[in-house]
Design a protein around this motif. Structure first.
Motif, mmCIF file in Angstrom:
data_model
loop_
_atom_site.group_PDB
_atom_site.id
_atom_site.type_symbol
_atom_site.label_atom_id
_atom_site.label_comp_id
_atom_site.label_asym_id
_atom_site.label_seq_id
_atom_site.Cartn_x
_atom_site.Cartn_y
_atom_site.Cartn_z
ATOM 1 N N VAL A 108 0.846 -1.191 0.000
ATOM 2 C CA VAL A 108 0.000 0.000 0.000
ATOM 3 C C VAL A 108 0.884 1.246 0.000
ATOM 4 O O VAL A 108 1.818 1.359 0.795
ATOM 5 C CB VAL A 108 -0.957 -0.014 1.218
ATOM 6 C CG1 VAL A 108 -0.196 -0.100 2.540
ATOM 7 C CG2 VAL A 108 -1.896 1.173 1.207
ATOM 8 N N THR A 109 0.642 2.165 -0.932
ATOM 9 C CA THR A 109 1.375 3.427 -0.951
ATOM 10 C C THR A 109 0.828 4.341 0.142
ATOM 11 O O THR A 109 -0.236 4.082 0.716
ATOM 12 C CB THR A 109 1.241 4.139 -2.306
ATOM 13 O OG1 THR A 109 -0.108 4.617 -2.455
ATOM 14 C CG2 THR A 109 1.591 3.205 -3.463
ATOM 15 N N ARG A 110 1.541 5.426 0.403
ATOM 16 C CA ARG A 110 1.072 6.339 1.449
ATOM 17 C C ARG A 110 -0.282 6.950 1.089
ATOM 18 O O ARG A 110 -1.179 7.034 1.940
ATOM 19 C CB ARG A 110 2.093 7.452 1.689
ATOM 20 C CG ARG A 110 1.723 8.332 2.883
ATOM 21 C CD ARG A 110 2.699 9.466 3.067
ATOM 22 N NE ARG A 110 2.652 10.405 1.946
ATOM 23 C CZ ARG A 110 3.454 11.467 1.835
ATOM 24 N NH1 ARG A 110 4.375 11.699 2.748
ATOM 25 N NH2 ARG A 110 3.356 12.284 0.804
ATOM 26 N N GLU A 111 -0.447 7.381 -0.160
ATOM 27 C CA GLU A 111 -1.712 8.008 -0.549
ATOM 28 C C GLU A 111 -2.858 7.002 -0.546
ATOM 29 O O GLU A 111 -3.997 7.344 -0.204
ATOM 30 C CB GLU A 111 -1.564 8.678 -1.918
ATOM 31 C CG GLU A 111 -0.978 10.086 -1.842
ATOM 32 C CD GLU A 111 0.377 10.136 -1.139
ATOM 33 O OE1 GLU A 111 0.513 10.918 -0.166
ATOM 34 O OE2 GLU A 111 1.300 9.400 -1.526
ATOM 35 N N GLN A 112 -2.569 5.761 -0.916
ATOM 36 C CA GLN A 112 -3.601 4.728 -0.823
ATOM 37 C C GLN A 112 -4.006 4.509 0.632
ATOM 38 O O GLN A 112 -5.195 4.390 0.950
ATOM 39 C CB GLN A 112 -3.096 3.421 -1.437
ATOM 40 C CG GLN A 112 -3.010 3.438 -2.956
ATOM 41 C CD GLN A 112 -2.389 2.166 -3.513
ATOM 42 O OE1 GLN A 112 -1.542 1.537 -2.874
ATOM 43 N NE2 GLN A 112 -2.805 1.783 -4.715
ATOM 44 N N ALA A 113 -3.011 4.480 1.517
ATOM 45 C CA ALA A 113 -3.305 4.313 2.943
ATOM 46 C C ALA A 113 -4.138 5.483 3.467
ATOM 47 O O ALA A 113 -5.091 5.288 4.233
ATOM 48 C CB ALA A 113 -2.006 4.193 3.733
ATOM 49 N N ALA A 114 -3.797 6.694 3.036
ATOM 50 C CA ALA A 114 -4.553 7.874 3.470
ATOM 51 C C ALA A 114 -6.003 7.796 3.004
ATOM 52 O O ALA A 114 -6.933 8.145 3.747
ATOM 53 C CB ALA A 114 -3.890 9.140 2.939
ATOM 54 N N THR A 115 -6.210 7.323 1.775
ATOM 55 C CA THR A 115 -7.567 7.188 1.241
ATOM 56 C C THR A 115 -8.361 6.148 2.025
ATOM 57 O O THR A 115 -9.538 6.355 2.354
ATOM 58 C CB THR A 115 -7.520 6.797 -0.246
ATOM 59 O OG1 THR A 115 -6.834 7.817 -0.974
ATOM 60 C CG2 THR A 115 -8.916 6.620 -0.817
#
Length: 268
Positions: A108-115
């Motif tokens: 999971v990328t950081r932006e995916q995790a944030a979403t």
């Protein structure tokens, strides 16, 4: 003038009586007083069962008890790439959850995790928030997953527990926080060169490093790079050995990185 003073006192007494707030209630915050009810509202049932309350925090109230994992509404519960994570994100009902005995969400990328946090009504923690919630987690390979060949299901070892009550902050998988590192600066603060942690600030971010392991910081390591914009990972992963731990920070990871060793948890 005296009449006005007396009137003000009487009026104030009437207001206090009407609200049911006695002097002892104001001091103790108990009983049926308005203040008591406000305190009770904050202290009881503040967080859902999958989160823990961090009463010392001012910028957040709750943090996931376990590392994030896919909810049952996600098409894929076992992931092998960031594309799998994106396929889950394409399903609008898919969100992250935090439950015991489930493998954490990785790749999971950081932006995916944030979403994913946002879909659950939460967000990624800052580096400082992560540290506040993780203090007290043992830096011990017998208690936390730092010296094995693979990921544990969340909460597998009840001894890998912080003072606030979150599991697996040390080891198992690196955890994304929301902060950027720009040209080896955390905000406006210059970070030290890569090396073993020898001193930290109040957010647990290394402020001094050495070339040899430092027992005071459990031999934890700090990864950095002088030039570039990077995300920040905390805690170490299952094969970090003594390099991973409460003070271990990986500050040279691209926010688009997504591997089997990277996961996340959320706050609100």
């Amino acid at each position: 003038m005296r009449f006005l003073k007396v009137g003000a006192v009487v009026f104030g007494a009437l207001v206090v009586t009407t609200l049911g707030i006695s002097a002892s209630d104001l001091l103790s915050g108990k009983g049926g007083s308005l203040l008591g009810m406000l305190v009770a509202t904050k202290e009881v049932g503040v967080c859902p069962v999958d989160m823990v309350h961090v009463p010392t925090a001012s910028s957040f109230t709750c943090i996931d008890r376990y590392e994030a994992s896919p909810s049952d509404s996600c098409p894929l519960l076992t992931l092998t790439s960031s594309i799998d994570t994106q396929r889950n994100l394409n399903e609008q009902s898919c969100r992250s959850t935090a439950v015991k005995a489930v493998l954490p969400w990785t790749y999971v990328t950081r932006e995916q995790a944030a979403t994913l946090c946002a879909r659950a009504g939460k967000r990624l923690p800052t580096a400082n928030e992560w540290y506040m919630a993780s203090i007290g987690t043992p830096d011990d390979a017998e208690k936390c997953n730092t010296s094995t060949n693979g990921i544990w299901a969340s909460g597998s070892n009840p001894a890998c527990l912080s003072a606030t009550g979150i599991y697996d902050a040390v080891g198992n998988v690196w955890e994304w926080v929301q902060d950027d590192v720009r040209d080896n600066k955390y905000g406006e603060t210059p970070l030290p060169p890569e090396g073993y942690v020898a001193q930290v600030d109040m957010a647990g971010i290394p402020s001094l490093t050495e070339t040899k392991p430092n027992e005071l910081f459990y031999d934890d390591y700090f990864w950095s790079r002088e030039i570039g914009v990077f995300g920040m990972l905390r805690g170490g992963f299952y094969a970090s050995d003594s390099d991973g731990g409460l003070y271990a920070v990986h500050a040279k990871t691209a926010p688009t990185s997504a591997t089997v060793a990277i996961g996340f948890r959320c706050v609100r």
